[in-house]
Write a protein that holds these residues in place. Sequence first.
Motif, mmCIF file in Angstrom:
data_model
loop_
_atom_site.group_PDB
_atom_site.id
_atom_site.type_symbol
_atom_site.label_atom_id
_atom_site.label_comp_id
_atom_site.label_asym_id
_atom_site.label_seq_id
_atom_site.Cartn_x
_atom_site.Cartn_y
_atom_site.Cartn_z
ATOM 1 N N THR A 23 -6.626 -11.321 12.340
ATOM 2 C CA THR A 23 -7.598 -11.629 13.381
ATOM 3 C C THR A 23 -8.523 -12.753 12.909
ATOM 4 O O THR A 23 -8.597 -13.035 11.713
ATOM 5 N N PRO A 24 -9.268 -13.370 13.826
ATOM 6 C CA PRO A 24 -10.246 -14.380 13.414
ATOM 7 C C PRO A 24 -11.288 -13.846 12.441
ATOM 8 O O PRO A 24 -11.890 -14.626 11.693
ATOM 9 N N SER A 25 -11.499 -12.515 12.454
ATOM 10 C CA SER A 25 -12.466 -11.929 11.523
ATOM 11 C C SER A 25 -11.858 -11.681 10.154
ATOM 12 O O SER A 25 -12.530 -11.223 9.244
ATOM 13 N N ALA A 52 -9.185 -9.593 9.632
ATOM 14 C CA ALA A 52 -8.556 -8.274 9.550
ATOM 15 C C ALA A 52 -7.034 -8.426 9.554
ATOM 16 O O ALA A 52 -6.468 -9.138 10.373
ATOM 17 N N ASN A 53 -6.401 -7.707 8.613
ATOM 18 C CA ASN A 53 -4.942 -7.753 8.489
ATOM 19 C C ASN A 53 -4.299 -6.582 9.212
ATOM 20 O O ASN A 53 -4.659 -5.440 8.975
ATOM 21 N N VAL A 54 -3.314 -6.845 10.052
ATOM 22 C CA VAL A 54 -2.547 -5.778 10.684
ATOM 23 C C VAL A 54 -1.478 -5.323 9.698
ATOM 24 O O VAL A 54 -0.712 -6.141 9.186
ATOM 25 N N LEU A 55 -1.445 -4.030 9.432
ATOM 26 C CA LEU A 55 -0.459 -3.484 8.508
ATOM 27 C C LEU A 55 0.742 -2.928 9.264
ATOM 28 O O LEU A 55 0.596 -2.321 10.326
ATOM 29 N N THR A 56 1.919 -3.112 8.677
ATOM 30 C CA THR A 56 3.149 -2.505 9.178
ATOM 31 C C THR A 56 3.545 -1.394 8.225
ATOM 32 O O THR A 56 3.548 -1.591 7.009
ATOM 33 N N PHE A 57 3.873 -0.224 8.794
ATOM 34 C CA PHE A 57 4.216 0.945 7.998
ATOM 35 C C PHE A 57 5.712 1.215 8.034
ATOM 36 O O PHE A 57 6.385 0.964 9.035
ATOM 37 N N TYR A 109 0.849 -1.200 0.000
ATOM 38 C CA TYR A 109 0.000 0.000 0.000
ATOM 39 C C TYR A 109 0.880 1.245 0.000
ATOM 40 O O TYR A 109 1.908 1.285 0.672
ATOM 41 N N GLN A 116 -3.225 0.425 -3.847
ATOM 42 C CA GLN A 116 -2.949 -0.887 -3.266
ATOM 43 C C GLN A 116 -2.569 -1.844 -4.387
ATOM 44 O O GLN A 116 -3.270 -1.944 -5.396
ATOM 45 N N LEU A 130 -5.340 6.275 1.709
ATOM 46 C CA LEU A 130 -4.831 5.321 0.721
ATOM 47 C C LEU A 130 -4.763 5.948 -0.668
ATOM 48 O O LEU A 130 -5.727 6.535 -1.143
#
Lengths: 112, 118
Positions: B100-102, B104-109, B33, B48, B45
């Motif tokens: 996450t179980p849902s 959701a992706n954790v992004l690293t910047f 991104y 992507q 954003l």
Amino acid sequence: EDQVTQSPEALRLQEGESSSLNCSYTVSGLRGLFWYRQDPGKGPEFLFTLYSAGEEKEKERLKATLTKKESFLHITAPKPEDSATYLCAVQANGGATNKLIFGTGTLLAVQP
Amino acid sequence: EAGVAQSPRYKIIEKRQSVAFWCNPISGHATLYWYQQILGQGPKLLIQFQNNGVVDDSQLPKDRFSAERLKGVDSTLKIQPAKLEDSAVYLCASPSGLVTPSGANVLTFGAGSRLTVL
């Protein structure tokens, strides 16, 4: 349209004075809500992710909570090193993208 | 695991000049991104990528901004010609691997590239 609103814009606390930051969100379907910390001249640093109403996460003096409409970042007995901008973001369900939609942030200053 | 590398850290140019920013994301991740963060605002954003392909560029000012990701690894964001309102920090991000179980992706910047247009 997916949207994130943070308040207050800026907050000044004395060391040890607890408070809360608010993040209100509107999203078609919540995949995840994120809290990031950003120090001057640096990129956002991940703190927490929440995805279910009622969920809570803790890390040192920080605790994040989530409802169906908002999230709070509670800061207990803050120290000067907690001074930073705190960003809230949401990731929505559906579509090919898993982009983050950010609020404008809360600038926190903790004075000794 | 190495983080997201960006260069240059700072760039000052005159309006109507061109500039390019480079990003090398976390190794092995297909998604990359580019975000724009104007002073006092949250990141927005711009584009992507998934491997070499563009997933979302709906907020990229295509008359002046372009981006490419050759070979699905590092990426370049270019602005030509620059306007005063392009003064901002340009952040590159990639998934950290935490999901996450849902879903959701954790992004690293990355640390970002700060552009000042005079």
